[in-house]
Design an enzyme around this catalytic site. Structure first.
Site, PDB file in Angstrom:
ATOM      1  N   GLY A 145       0.796  -1.219   0.000  1.00 49.21           N
ATOM      2  CA  GLY A 145       0.000   0.000   0.000  1.00 49.21           C
ATOM      3  C   GLY A 145       0.833   1.275   0.000  1.00 49.21           C
ATOM      4  O   GLY A 145       0.296   2.369   0.078  1.00 49.21           O
ATOM      5  N   CYS A 146       2.149   1.128  -0.073  1.00 49.86           N
ATOM      6  CA  CYS A 146       3.029   2.289  -0.167  1.00 49.86           C
ATOM      7  C   CYS A 146       3.531   2.412  -1.594  1.00 49.86           C
ATOM      8  O   CYS A 146       3.878   1.409  -2.212  1.00 49.86           O
ATOM      9  CB  CYS A 146       4.253   2.122   0.745  1.00 49.86           C
ATOM     10  SG  CYS A 146       3.870   2.195   2.478  1.00 49.86           S
ATOM     11  N   GLU A 147       3.584   3.642  -2.105  1.00 49.03           N
ATOM     12  CA  GLU A 147       4.155   3.859  -3.435  1.00 49.03           C
ATOM     13  C   GLU A 147       5.658   3.618  -3.397  1.00 49.03           C
ATOM     14  O   GLU A 147       6.235   3.070  -4.317  1.00 49.03           O
ATOM     15  CB  GLU A 147       3.868   5.280  -3.921  1.00 49.03           C
ATOM     16  CG  GLU A 147       2.453   5.452  -4.419  1.00 49.03           C
ATOM     17  CD  GLU A 147       2.199   6.848  -4.968  1.00 49.03           C
ATOM     18  OE1 GLU A 147       3.138   7.652  -5.069  1.00 49.03           O
ATOM     19  OE2 GLU A 147       1.037   7.112  -5.302  1.00 49.03           O
TER      20      GLU A 147
END
Length: 137
Positions: free
Chosen positions: A50-52
């Site tokens: 869920g982190c870029e």
């Protein structure tokens, strides 16, 4: 809820600074002080979904209190994660559930720095911390 000592230090430091540029510089410095994660911990299992940017997170329970370690390739994210760690390290699982992320970054005067994607990413890191604390509780 009382704040961990590192969180108090972070708050006092950031609140003493007026300009946005100085805050951004301080944010980078906090990221640079983040202890390096061993390569052995930079594995798929520790990657926060869920982190870029790539963010690795490990956590362990010590005498009822959580200690997390994290790393990111992105300098700005590393700084934000360092401030998140300052806020949560030393908390119990129950206290961890009560952490208000937007409020914490607002107190630091860094809300502007949290684009929706960064905010989502940091939320993903916090959710992962909470999940770890539930598994090993």
């Amino acid at each position: 809820m009382s704040l961990p000592a590192d969180a108090v230090t972070a708050l006092e430091t950031f609140q003493a600074i007026g300009s946005w540029e100085q805050r951004a510089r301080l944010l980078m410095q906090w990221g640079e002080r983040l202890p390096a994660l061993p390569d052995a911990d930079k594995v798929e299992a520790n990657l926060v979904q869920g982190c870029e940017s790539l963010v690795w997170l490990t956590g362990q329970l010590q005498d009822g209190h959580w200690q997390f370690a994290a790393s990111s390739e992105a300098r700005l994210i590393r700084g934000l994660v360092a401030l998140l760690l300052a806020r949560v390290n030393g908390l119990s699982a129950a206290e961890l559930q009560a952490v208000d992320l937007p409020d914490w970054f607002a107190q630091l005067g860094l809300s502007r720095q949290l684009s929706p994607s960064r905010s989502n990413g940091l939320n993903a890191v916090l959710q992962r911390m909470r999940a770890l604390s539930q598994i090993q509780n």
